[in-house]
Design an enzyme around this catalytic site. Structure first.
Site, PDB file in Angstrom:
ATOM      1  N   TYR A 110       0.870  -1.181   0.000  1.00  0.00           N
ATOM      2  CA  TYR A 110       0.000   0.000   0.000  1.00  0.00           C
ATOM      3  C   TYR A 110       0.898   1.218   0.000  1.00  0.00           C
ATOM      4  O   TYR A 110       1.514   1.541   1.017  1.00  0.00           O
ATOM      5  CB  TYR A 110      -0.892  -0.057   1.244  1.00  0.00           C
ATOM      6  CG  TYR A 110      -1.983   0.990   1.357  1.00  0.00           C
ATOM      7  CD1 TYR A 110      -2.217   1.937   0.373  1.00  0.00           C
ATOM      8  CD2 TYR A 110      -2.804   1.013   2.486  1.00  0.00           C
ATOM      9  CE1 TYR A 110      -3.219   2.888   0.495  1.00  0.00           C
ATOM     10  CE2 TYR A 110      -3.825   1.951   2.624  1.00  0.00           C
ATOM     11  CZ  TYR A 110      -4.023   2.883   1.631  1.00  0.00           C
ATOM     12  OH  TYR A 110      -5.021   3.817   1.760  1.00  0.00           O
ATOM     13  N   LYS A 138      -1.569  -1.324  -3.977  1.00  0.00           N
ATOM     14  CA  LYS A 138      -2.517  -0.219  -4.104  1.00  0.00           C
ATOM     15  C   LYS A 138      -1.701   1.060  -4.008  1.00  0.00           C
ATOM     16  O   LYS A 138      -1.006   1.296  -3.013  1.00  0.00           O
ATOM     17  CB  LYS A 138      -3.569  -0.236  -2.996  1.00  0.00           C
ATOM     18  CG  LYS A 138      -4.503   0.974  -3.072  1.00  0.00           C
ATOM     19  CD  LYS A 138      -5.337   1.167  -1.826  1.00  0.00           C
ATOM     20  CE  LYS A 138      -6.108   2.494  -1.927  1.00  0.00           C
ATOM     21  NZ  LYS A 138      -6.836   2.824  -0.684  1.00  0.00           N
TER      22      LYS A 138
END
Length: 288
Positions: A110, A138
């Protein structure tokens, strides 16, 4: 949780991302984080995969939450960098390798530099992608050039997914080769972002243009206060509370929207719901 999860699934999402930034994960007690994972997985009931954010300054706590996520029925975990000590790329790589080695579930990286104050360099991501238990990333940096590099870097690896964070960049992300998006605004208008992603994939420029204008309306009249400052999470929760989905409480250190911002949200919300073709209806907060 049942109302929110059912709203998301009915809106056509392909998965749930629990305890992320919009979910205020780092602000919650460990007990509430564990309960959130349990309740989310129960509410999803296998209809869509649940991804659990395990971001923490403690590697041991991140691993414990990953283990709990596996026991609860989650499909994968997601982790941003630890966010207290200033560390370099070597330390970041070591941290994620240790997490991936110990996690019973696949790990997604992330990249959230605005919150954790360090960026996962694309070279670091490339090395971590070789780990058999690291399944994707992400990216919430908002740096489109960086995101394009990620997509190019991993386009030949179907087992490594690349997700866009900022919802306003979904069309550009699809053009770059994104596998999906994790949109905070999807908690209120899931079908809007599903349709935007699908239209971008189909090359439907007319629909993309129309939906992008609506996303701009969401930013201008919900997320941004009258003075132009961004207060996304509290404003989004207020809007959701007006629709009967949840309460409007935010965890410290976030603050509820100021009175003028709250009034703006309440005034704009019915029009935005109508323009989006949402089945939601704005109701009085005290009716919840």
């Amino acid at each position: 949780m049942d109302r929110v999860v059912n709203h998301l699934v009915d809106g056509g999402v392909n998965g749930l991302f629990v305890l992320g930034t919009t979910g205020e994960g780092p602000s919650l007690t460990y007990q509430i984080r564990y309960e959130m994972v349990e309740r989310s997985c129960e509410a999803a009931a296998g209809r869509v995969p649940v991804l659990v954010c395990v971001t923490d300054t403690s590697l041991a706590e991140a691993i414990h939450l990953a283990e709990h996520a596996a026991t609860s029925g989650a499909a994968a975990v997601v982790a941003a960098a630890p966010f207290y000590f200033g560390i370099g790329q070597d330390a970041l790589e070591d941290w994620f390798v240790r997490l991936a080695d110990a996690s019973p579930l696949p790990v997604l990286l992330y990249n959230m530099p605005s919150c954790v104050k360090v960026c996962l360099e694309s070279e670091t991501v490339a090395r971590l992608a070789k780990h058999q238990n690291i399944a994707g990333i992400k990216d919430s940096s908002g740096d489109l050039a960086y995101f394009q590099r990620l997509c190019q870097q991993h386009q030949a690896d179907p087992d490594f997914v690349v997700f866009m964070g900022p919802e306003e960049l979904i069309p550009q992300a699809v053009e770059a080769g994104a596998d999906g998006g994790v949109c905070g605004g999807g908690n209120l208008l899931p079908h809007l972002y599903v349709e935007l992603f699908q239209a971008a994939r189909a090359g439907d420029a007319v629909t993309v243009s129309r939906l992008r204008e609506l996303v701009s309306e969401v930013f201008a009249h919900l997320y941004h206060a009258p003075d132009g400052t961004m207060n996304l999470i509290p404003a989004l929760k207020l809007a959701m509370s007006q629709c009967g989905l949840c309460g409007d409480t935010v965890a410290p250190p976030l603050l509820a929207p100021a009175a003028d911002h709250a009034a703006q949200v309440r005034q704009a919300l019915p029009r935005i719901l109508e323009q989006a073709g949402s089945g939601l209806t704005a109701v009085a907060t005290d009716a919840l």
